[in-house]
Design a protein around this motif. Structure first.
Motif, PDB file in Angstrom:
ATOM      1  N   UNK A 275       0.798  -1.226   0.000  1.00 39.11           N
ATOM      2  CA  UNK A 275       0.000   0.000   0.000  1.00 39.11           C
ATOM      3  C   UNK A 275       0.838   1.288   0.000  1.00 39.11           C
ATOM      4  N   UNK A 276       1.975   1.283   0.683  1.00 40.12           N
ATOM      5  CA  UNK A 276       2.810   2.495   0.709  1.00 40.12           C
ATOM      6  C   UNK A 276       3.766   2.576  -0.476  1.00 40.12           C
ATOM      7  N   UNK A 277       3.769   1.538  -1.323  1.00 41.04           N
ATOM      8  CA  UNK A 277       4.629   1.541  -2.503  1.00 41.04           C
ATOM      9  C   UNK A 277       4.044   0.616  -3.581  1.00 41.04           C
ATOM     10  N   UNK A 278       2.926   1.054  -4.203  1.00 43.29           N
ATOM     11  CA  UNK A 278       2.333   0.242  -5.274  1.00 43.29           C
ATOM     12  C   UNK A 278       3.312   0.073  -6.428  1.00 43.29           C
ATOM     13  N   UNK A 279       3.260  -1.100  -7.068  1.00 39.72           N
ATOM     14  CA  UNK A 279       4.195  -1.376  -8.160  1.00 39.72           C
ATOM     15  C   UNK A 279       3.504  -1.474  -9.506  1.00 39.72           C
ATOM     16  N   UNK A 280       2.280  -0.958  -9.581  1.00 40.45           N
ATOM     17  CA  UNK A 280       1.619  -0.791 -10.880  1.00 40.45           C
ATOM     18  C   UNK A 280       0.585   0.315 -10.737  1.00 40.45           C
ATOM     19  N   UNK A 281       0.297   0.956 -11.838  1.00 43.34           N
ATOM     20  CA  UNK A 281      -0.618   2.095 -11.821  1.00 43.34           C
ATOM     21  C   UNK A 281      -2.013   1.745 -11.353  1.00 43.34           C
ATOM     22  N   UNK A 282      -2.508   0.576 -11.750  1.00 40.19           N
ATOM     23  CA  UNK A 282      -3.863   0.186 -11.371  1.00 40.19           C
ATOM     24  C   UNK A 282      -3.961  -0.038  -9.864  1.00 40.19           C
ATOM     25  N   UNK A 283      -2.949  -0.705  -9.292  1.00 40.29           N
ATOM     26  CA  UNK A 283      -2.924  -0.882  -7.836  1.00 40.29           C
ATOM     27  C   UNK A 283      -2.838   0.479  -7.155  1.00 40.29           C
ATOM     28  N   UNK A 284      -2.026   1.373  -7.723  1.00 40.17           N
ATOM     29  CA  UNK A 284      -1.870   2.714  -7.154  1.00 40.17           C
ATOM     30  C   UNK A 284      -3.170   3.490  -7.118  1.00 40.17           C
ATOM     31  N   UNK A 285      -3.982   3.357  -8.157  1.00 42.89           N
ATOM     32  CA  UNK A 285      -5.275   4.050  -8.214  1.00 42.89           C
ATOM     33  C   UNK A 285      -6.178   3.583  -7.073  1.00 42.89           C
ATOM     34  N   UNK A 286      -6.269   2.274  -6.869  1.00 41.81           N
ATOM     35  CA  UNK A 286      -7.149   1.750  -5.821  1.00 41.81           C
ATOM     36  C   UNK A 286      -6.628   2.161  -4.443  1.00 41.81           C
ATOM     37  N   UNK A 287      -5.312   2.118  -4.247  1.00 35.08           N
ATOM     38  CA  UNK A 287      -4.715   2.563  -2.983  1.00 35.08           C
ATOM     39  C   UNK A 287      -5.071   4.038  -2.730  1.00 35.08           C
ATOM     40  N   UNK A 288      -4.942   4.876  -3.740  1.00 35.50           N
ATOM     41  CA  UNK A 288      -5.261   6.304  -3.580  1.00 35.50           C
ATOM     42  C   UNK A 288      -6.723   6.501  -3.196  1.00 35.50           C
TER      43      UNK A 288
END
Length: 114
Positions: free
Chosen positions: A31-44
């Motif tokens: 969660x503090x370091x997503x390694x793909x854009x799609x994961x990053x979007x959901x985390x945000x």
């Protein structure tokens, strides 16, 4: 004779994770370091809403990375689970957020304060 689904240790791990934690995000990275854009979007989105959740990094295990796809019958990662139920991937979560459906859904599930 045991059913193949009940004898799958990866599915057992996934089932335990989604049963014991109210909100679980199977994602690439942490969660503090997503390694793909799609994961990053959901985390945000989850962070923006203030949802407490557990992130499971599927990059740590090929078995989990493939197992989550067969467990949910959903071909992509990330995958969001709330109260043991599969909600969706990045596109579905983003759509629910943009239409205003996600916050009330999470409140109804008791995982987000109203």
């Amino acid at each position: 004779m045991t059913d193949a689904a009940t004898a799958n240790p990866v599915h057992d791990f996934i089932r335990q994770a989604v049963t014991e934690n109210p909100v679980v995000l199977f994602m690439k990275g942490e969660p503090d370091q997503p390694r793909c854009g799609f994961s990053g979007v959901v985390v945000q989105i989850l962070d923006h809403l203030g949802v407490e959740y557990v992130g499971v990094d599927v990059l740590q295990s090929e078995a989990i990375r493939e197992g989550i796809k067969s467990y949910s019958d959903w071909p992509t990662i990330p995958q969001l689970y709330v109260k043991g139920e599969f909600v969706g991937g990045a596109d579905i979560v983003r759509e629910m957020f943009s239409t205003g459906e996600l916050k009330p859904f999470l409140e109804e599930q008791g995982v987000l304060a109203a």
